[in-house]
Scaffold this active site. Structure first.
Site, PDB file in Angstrom:
ATOM      1  N   GLU A   1      -6.103   8.221   2.323  1.00 32.24           N
ATOM      2  CA  GLU A   1      -6.714   9.191   3.226  1.00 32.24           C
ATOM      3  C   GLU A   1      -7.146  10.453   2.478  1.00 32.24           C
ATOM      4  OE1 GLU A   1      -7.545   8.255   6.066  1.00 32.24           O
ATOM      5  OE2 GLU A   1      -6.441   6.383   5.935  1.00 32.24           O
TER       6      GLU A   1
ATOM      7  N   ASP B   1      -9.715   3.388  -1.564  1.00 34.64           N
ATOM      8  CA  ASP B   1      -8.668   2.556  -2.171  1.00 34.64           C
ATOM      9  C   ASP B   1      -8.548   2.846  -3.661  1.00 34.64           C
ATOM     10  OD1 ASP B   1      -8.059   1.331   0.207  1.00 34.64           O
ATOM     11  OD2 ASP B   1      -9.176  -0.514  -0.207  1.00 34.64           O
TER      12      ASP B   1
END
Length: 419
Positions: free
Chosen positions: A278, A359
């Site tokens: 995030e 990611d």
């Protein structure tokens, strides 16, 4: 130059701006992990987990695509026949056919009809979630959330509809220009307002309690150079067992939110991996980029609707004289619905590339591919995901890389880092 000529020029400019923005802000250069690595990751997953995830998704699929089909048919029936315009006339009749009543109440009635006709499929989805143990909400909680959603949508929709048709009345020749600017402004405004005013309607948010995990997360954010207002915990467990986290808001409203289910199900290292992902969104300003592309897209859509809406055959099918009249709102809904279905694969592709970049950011920030892969396994297991969904479905609607793609990416990072 006529207003139509200016509209064509404006649409071309907005389209170019949208393409340039997407080209510059979306990481198109980040291809998925090799298929062989994905298949190897798939073989390492427990067979019962894979089977249950696929069974669950197969159970959801008929209702999901039926809702999509019915929604499209309803939009076309109301927008490409006189049915929609007559509905708006009927709703506005008790108010003397006043334009504001037709615009606001009639417009909301059109949306409500579509929602009610697809409501059985939403109930089907809830029954599947309950049967598989993913929903903890119960039917009373589901109905309450549904009514809240209707209320929030009605408030936002009423403001947007009134503003849109008020602009048309004030600037009948140039409404498309003011409408495009207003649509773009609304997208930006909602990016600031939704986290603060709307999200608390559905969940209660509390600061993560003091402790080693919070200290690590805030320290990681500082190390990453990402200004985060706070790390909040959402009481998601009152409606679901699913685990998740997300970043929302812009500037002073930006915050990282983790589900309380994530804190219960995952290890601290796994939670750190999720939050690092995030932070990647915040670091790369993905919310701002999404807001910008959304604003440009909304502005372009208004101009395109103006141009398409002046096409005689469409107006005759809808039983209206002008796209600027409130009775033509169902026609606009039909056009937007078709455009949304056509654009869905492109939007999904853009989202997958952005998620893949987040990611990669998480792996680089934590330097812990083992925890990252473990988290992907847990997400797939708890959320009952298909780790390797059908290709056609993946290309059309998948907003994230598949579980096996993300596991393979973690293994590739580990090989490159010598871990």
């Amino acid at each position: 130059m006529t207003p139509r000529g200016w509209a064509l020029l404006t649409l071309a400019g907005l389209t170019v701006a949208l393409l340039v923005t997407a080209a510059l802000l979306i990481p198109w250069h980040r291809p998925p992990a090799p298929r062989a690595d994905q298949l190897a990751a798939l073989r390492d997953l427990p067979a019962e987990q894979v089977a249950r995830g696929r069974e669950f998704r197969a159970a959801l699929r008929p209702g999901g695509y039926a809702a999509l089909t019915v929604g499209l048919l309803v939009a076309l029936a109301l927008g490409l026949t006189p049915l929609g315009s007559r509905l708006i006339e009927l709703v506005g009749r008790p108010f003397g056919g006043h334009w504001a009543a037709q615009a606001v109440l009639g417009g909301l009635a059109v949306v409500l009809v579509a929602d009610l006709l697809t409501l059985p499929f939403a109930a089907w989805r809830q029954s599947v979630l309950t049967r598989y143990g993913l929903s903890t909400n119960g039917w009373s909680g589901w109905v309450a959330d549904l009514l809240k959603s209707y209320a929030v949508s009605a408030v936002i929709g009423a403001v947007a509809l009134f503003g849109f048709y008020a602009v048309i009345r004030l600037a009948p020749r140039w409404w498309w220009a003011f409408g495009a600017a207003g649509a773009a402004l609304l997208v930006v405004l909602l990016s600031f307002v939704l986290p603060v005013l709307v999200e608390p309607v559905f969940n209660r948010f509390t600061p993560m309690e003091q402790g080693p995990l919070r200290t690590e997360l805030m320290s990681m954010a500082a190390r990453d150079g990402v200004p985060v207002r706070d790390v909040l915990v959402a009481d998601a467990s009152r409606r679901t067992r699913a685990v998740n986290a997300y970043v929302s808001g812009l500037g002073p409203t930006r915050r990282v939110v983790v589900y309380d289910t994530l804190l219960r199900e995952a290890t601290p290292a796994e939670v750190t991996a999720v939050v690092a992902h995030e932070l990647g969104h915040a670091k790369d300003r993905d919310v701002a980029a999404g807001t910008l592309t959304g604003a440009l897209g909304a502005a372009a859509a208004v101009v395109a609707l103006y141009l398409l809406g002046s096409w005689g055959p469409l107006l005759r099918m809808a039983g209206v004289e002008s796209v600027a009249h409130p009775r033509a709102f169902p026609l606009l809904v039909a056009l937007v619905t078709v455009a949304g279905l056509v654009a869905a694969p492109v939007q999904a592709l853009m989202s997958r590339r952005v998620e893949a970049r987040a990611d990669a950011h998480a792996l680089a920030l934590t330097r812990d591919p083992v925890a990252f892969e473990s988290m992907q396994r847990r997400l797939g297991s708890v959320n009952l995901g298909d780790p390797d969904p059908p290709r056609w479905e993946y290309l059309y609607s998948a907003s994230h890389p598949s579980t096996v793609e993300r596991m393979a990416a973690a293994r590739a990072y580990a090989r490159e880092a010598g871990r």
